[in-house]
Design an enzyme around this catalytic site. Sequence first.
Site, PDB file in Angstrom:
ATOM      1  NE  ARG A 164      25.065  21.661  59.790  1.00 54.43           N
ATOM      2  CZ  ARG A 164      23.992  22.329  59.337  1.00 54.43           C
ATOM      3  NH1 ARG A 164      23.674  23.509  59.850  1.00 54.43           N
ATOM      4  NH2 ARG A 164      23.269  21.832  58.357  1.00 54.43           N
ATOM      5  N   GLY A 165      26.738  23.106  56.559  1.00 60.06           N
ATOM      6  CA  GLY A 165      25.773  23.262  55.487  1.00 60.06           C
ATOM      7  C   GLY A 165      26.525  23.671  54.236  1.00 60.06           C
ATOM      8  CG  ASN A 180      21.082  15.600  52.846  1.00 58.88           C
ATOM      9  OD1 ASN A 180      21.613  16.711  52.832  1.00 58.88           O
ATOM     10  ND2 ASN A 180      20.018  15.347  53.577  1.00 58.88           N
ATOM     11  CE  LYS A 181      25.162  15.744  58.388  1.00 56.76           C
ATOM     12  NZ  LYS A 181      26.632  15.648  58.647  1.00 56.76           N
ATOM     13  CG  ASP A 231      26.130  18.179  52.331  1.00 56.05           C
ATOM     14  OD1 ASP A 231      26.857  19.047  52.847  1.00 56.05           O
ATOM     15  OD2 ASP A 231      25.088  17.763  52.862  1.00 56.05           O
ATOM     16  NE  ARG A 266      32.455  18.785  57.067  1.00 56.94           N
ATOM     17  CZ  ARG A 266      31.200  18.724  57.516  1.00 56.94           C
ATOM     18  NH1 ARG A 266      30.555  19.843  57.806  1.00 56.94           N
ATOM     19  NH2 ARG A 266      30.591  17.560  57.662  1.00 56.94           N
TER      20      ARG A 266
END
Length: 356
Positions: A57-58, A257-258, A247, A100
């Site tokens: 992830r990332g 972003n998260k 992201d 994703r």
Amino acid sequence: MELKYKPEELTRLPRSVIYKSGKVKLIDQRLLPREFKVIELMTVDEVARAIVTMQVRGAPAIGAAAAFGLALYAETTKAKTKDEFMDGFYHAYDTLRNTRPTAVNLFWALNRVKKVVEEHREDSLDEIKRLIVEEAQKIADEDVEANLRMGHYGAEALPEGNILTHCNAGSLATVHLGTVGAVLRVMNREGTLRLLWVDETRPVLQGARLSAWEYHYDGIPLKLISDNMAGFVMQQGKVDAIIVGADRIVANGDFANKIGTYTLAVLAKEHGIPFFTVAPLSTIDMSLKSGKEIPIEERSKEEVLTCGGCRIAPDVDVYNPAFDVTPHKYLTGIITDRGVVYPPFERNLKRLFKRE
């Protein structure tokens, strides 16, 4: 920009994803911090599943893993003709592309490899295969170089003191060092990072499980807090700057972003705290005008209903967006691998890409 440090001088961690001998090897991030395990993936479907399930992830790490997935296809396919090979290549491309939706590095990396294939379509099959593997490795190596540059730019831009971060944009989220991680590691090396505040980052706890683990591993002084403590820590005057990953950054400076990043940005504005995002140029999507156009991934309700495998809520309806969008008005600056971009973002991001 003079690069004072090499990657190995800033972290003891290995690369989070590599390709070697027909295998994609990556750190299984779902197991941390309980277990450090490198897994080997030998099919495109396995790479796609690793991206979907967040074994990797990332945004930059996902991009590199996807590119390595195409390299894996190139070196393991049983296609005997170029037509068969190309059919299989596009199938692998689509499989990885549909994993994703939010992290733009995924599409950037896949399209970069695809462009090489299409530009060399008349070459021999062996040459096309070689070029795919070579391009995937370039993407990974360039990510490490970009992170190192961002680390130096960011360390110059951020004030000395206590820094707060959210989620994981460290070495585990990239090929090596991290985006935020590189900045923090350079600051720590230079003695300008006094304390790192780490948000736990519900619902999947990337801050607690991953950021706290890797920064503690590298000896960075930190304190872990739950997400709803961040505002109080700011109110107490214990945060000098906030730095988060991204992201996808769009043309006007809005960025995804998260989930939870937007909340921090609003709180930072209220308390007069500098707020930066950091990402390579590959994360900037100039085709989108504003953050309203960014597709936001929604994930399984089980991520919210459970914690560490234990159920913490009844089986009720859940809304689980994996990301939020922070408007550019809350940003102090965008740290890139080509320098720090300050407002007005729309104009200055255009200038940045014109220079490139």
